[in-house]
Design a protein around this motif. Structure first.
Motif, PDB file in Angstrom:
ATOM      1  N   MET A 215     -78.909  10.542  85.945  1.00  6.75           N
ATOM      2  CA  MET A 215     -79.371  10.632  84.555  1.00  6.75           C
ATOM      3  C   MET A 215     -80.524  11.628  84.483  1.00  6.75           C
ATOM      4  SD  MET A 215     -79.275   6.831  82.976  1.00  6.75           S
ATOM      5  CE  MET A 215     -77.819   5.824  83.101  1.00  6.75           C
ATOM      6  N   ILE A 216     -80.595  12.339  83.363  1.00  6.92           N
ATOM      7  CA  ILE A 216     -81.689  13.309  83.211  1.00  6.92           C
ATOM      8  C   ILE A 216     -82.529  12.904  81.997  1.00  6.92           C
ATOM      9  CG2 ILE A 216     -82.298  15.764  82.996  1.00  6.92           C
ATOM     10  CD1 ILE A 216     -79.297  16.110  84.247  1.00  6.92           C
ATOM     11  N   ASP A 217     -81.989  13.085  80.792  1.00  9.91           N
ATOM     12  CA  ASP A 217     -82.790  12.752  79.605  1.00  9.91           C
ATOM     13  C   ASP A 217     -82.702  11.272  79.221  1.00  9.91           C
ATOM     14  OD1 ASP A 217     -80.061  13.377  78.967  1.00  9.91           O
ATOM     15  OD2 ASP A 217     -80.608  13.114  76.874  1.00  9.91           O
ATOM     16  N   GLY A 218     -81.572  10.629  79.534  1.00  2.75           N
ATOM     17  CA  GLY A 218     -81.424   9.205  79.198  1.00  2.75           C
ATOM     18  C   GLY A 218     -81.177   8.949  77.725  1.00  2.75           C
ATOM     19  N   GLY A 220     -78.457  10.709  75.893  1.00  3.38           N
ATOM     20  CA  GLY A 220     -77.146  11.193  75.457  1.00  3.38           C
ATOM     21  C   GLY A 220     -77.078  12.689  75.191  1.00  3.38           C
ATOM     22  N   MET A 221     -78.111  13.446  75.575  1.00  2.73           N
ATOM     23  CA  MET A 221     -78.152  14.877  75.248  1.00  2.73           C
ATOM     24  C   MET A 221     -77.602  15.769  76.360  1.00  2.73           C
ATOM     25  SD  MET A 221     -79.694  14.918  72.292  1.00  2.73           S
ATOM     26  CE  MET A 221     -80.591  16.408  71.972  1.00  2.73           C
ATOM     27  N   CYS A 222     -77.835  15.408  77.623  1.00  2.00           N
ATOM     28  CA  CYS A 222     -77.554  16.365  78.703  1.00  2.00           C
ATOM     29  C   CYS A 222     -76.143  16.241  79.264  1.00  2.00           C
ATOM     30  CB  CYS A 222     -78.571  16.198  79.829  1.00  2.00           C
ATOM     31  SG  CYS A 222     -78.337  14.678  80.775  1.00  2.00           S
ATOM     32  N   GLY A 223     -75.525  15.106  79.128  1.00  2.14           N
ATOM     33  CA  GLY A 223     -74.168  14.910  79.654  1.00  2.14           C
ATOM     34  C   GLY A 223     -74.132  14.582  81.139  1.00  2.14           C
ATOM     35  N   GLY A 224     -75.285  14.514  81.778  1.00  2.00           N
ATOM     36  CA  GLY A 224     -75.337  14.280  83.227  1.00  2.00           C
ATOM     37  C   GLY A 224     -74.715  12.952  83.644  1.00  2.00           C
ATOM     38  N   CYS A 225     -74.799  11.959  82.768  1.00  2.00           N
ATOM     39  CA  CYS A 225     -74.382  10.610  83.162  1.00  2.00           C
ATOM     40  C   CYS A 225     -72.978  10.278  82.697  1.00  2.00           C
ATOM     41  CB  CYS A 225     -75.362   9.597  82.584  1.00  2.00           C
ATOM     42  SG  CYS A 225     -75.238   9.512  80.795  1.00  2.00           S
ATOM     43  N   PHE A 235     -71.160   8.101  77.893  1.00  2.00           N
ATOM     44  CA  PHE A 235     -72.437   8.398  78.534  1.00  2.00           C
ATOM     45  C   PHE A 235     -73.083   7.073  78.912  1.00  2.00           C
ATOM     46  CE2 PHE A 235     -72.153  12.239  75.655  1.00  2.00           C
ATOM     47  CZ  PHE A 235     -71.688  13.063  76.669  1.00  2.00           C
ATOM     48  N   CYS A 237     -75.960   6.351  79.722  1.00  2.00           N
ATOM     49  CA  CYS A 237     -77.316   6.105  79.210  1.00  2.00           C
ATOM     50  C   CYS A 237     -77.338   5.572  77.787  1.00  2.00           C
ATOM     51  CB  CYS A 237     -78.171   7.369  79.320  1.00  2.00           C
ATOM     52  SG  CYS A 237     -77.662   8.685  78.207  1.00  2.00           S
TER      53      CYS A 237
HETATM   54 FE1  FES Z   1     -78.284  12.785  79.756  1.00  2.00          FE
HETATM   55 FE2  FES Z   1     -77.090  10.398  79.729  1.00  2.00          FE
HETATM   56  S1  FES Z   1     -78.710  11.052  80.989  1.00  2.00           S
HETATM   57  S2  FES Z   1     -76.571  12.186  78.601  1.00  2.00           S
END
Ligand code: FES
Ligand code: NAD
Length: 277
Positions: A215-218, A220-225, A235, A237
């Protein structure tokens, strides 16, 4: 700044911290998580809430000291503060008022499982738990689960406590003996949750799992999760972290989790020469 009001070493790799965080403590529910940053330049560390005390306005986190950032966190002591403590993030766990639920905890997965099972107990559900660890020192929170669980089963990989084997060995034994569960909540390594679902899905025992991808931003913005659940992108997060285990694409999660292993090792081994860490 958020002050550390207590700290406990649970085993050689896992620590508990209680942090004074009034806003999070007032609002959080079982299943939600926070993102902590040790200092202004720190990496964001997502951690599931292990417990909270609305009167003391504190939140407990349990973390594994595995990389550079958790090592920095681990250096802090009671009276020190963390720079950011953002939350509560994610959705509260979907808890149902059933007759009999069993929680399955693998290693540090016991931390997020604890508030979920305690809440179910408060709702009048009969609750059992299976706690698994590599050896007896890695079985955490046993005493806290014993306070309200009807049955506490222990499994260790090396047999140093409880049944020798994985948590899935105990689950299979219980089902073979005729125990009936209305739901299973499994939290731990992905491979454990996948193997729990391999047991429960053919028996149609609803199974909730908790995913903690990168997770990066937590928010829902970055898509990492991103994870695939029921064939759709979710997502973790914002849509999770708890999902219907029957619908999770575990193989994809496992593949994505391995993507940054090398980078994490480099970061963890890094000896800083400019005064950080
Ligand atoms: Fe970035 Fe979930 S941590 S979208
Ligand atoms: P670990 O690798 O030591 O395993 C803990 C237990 O899980 C084992 O003792 C065993 O009983 C079970 N297990 C392991 N492999 C299994 C398999 N192949 N089949 C069946 N059961 C198996 O665990 P750890 O080092 O404490 O790591 C805990 C994991 O939990 C981490 O991967 C972490 O990402 C995850 N975790 C998830 C959440 C969440 O919210 N989803 C929260 C915290 C931790």
């Amino acid at each position: 700044m958020y002050e550390i009001v207590s700290k406990e070493v649970l085993n050689e790799a896992v620590e508990l911290m209680e942090i004074h965080a009034p806003y999070v403590a007032r609002k959080c529910e079982a299943g939600q998580f926070i993102i902590v940053r040790v200092d202004e330049e720190g990496e964001r560390i997502p951690l599931t809430i292990a417990d909270y005390d609305r009167e003391k306005e504190t939140v407990q986190i349990i973390y594994q000291v595995v990389g550079y950032s958790t090592q920095l966190l681990s250096k802090l002591q009671v009276g020190d503060s963390v720079h950011d403590f953002v939350g509560p993030l994610g959705q509260p766990a979907p808890l149902h008022k059933l007759d009999h639920v069993i929680g399955i905890a693998g290693g540090v997965g016991a931390a997020p499982l604890y508030p979920q099972l305690r809440k179910l107990h408060e709702m009048g559900v009969k609750v059992d738990v299976i706690i698994g660890g590599r050896s007896k020192d890695f079985v955490i929170l046993e005493d806290k689960f014993r306070e309200f669980c009807n049955n506490v089963y222990i499994a260790t990989d090396d047999g140093s406590k409880g049944t020798k084997g994985f948590v899935t060995t105990v689950l299979t034994d219980l089902i073979d003996k005729g125990e009936k569960f209305d739901e299973v909540i499994a939290i731990g390594p992905l491979i454990m949750m996948k193997n729990v679902v391999n047991i429960t899905k053919p028996l149609n025992i609803p199974t909730s799992v908790s995913l903690n991808p990168i997770m990066i931003d937590g928010t829902g913005m970055c898509g990492g999760c991103r994870v695939t659940v029921g064939g759709e992108t979710k997502f973790a997060c914002v849509d999770g972290p708890d999902f219907d285990g029957f619908e999770v694409d575990f193989d994809e999660c496992i593949k994505r989790q391995g993507l940054f292993k090398q980078e994490e090792k480099v970061e963890s081994d890094h000896k800083c020469k400019i005064g950080r860490g």
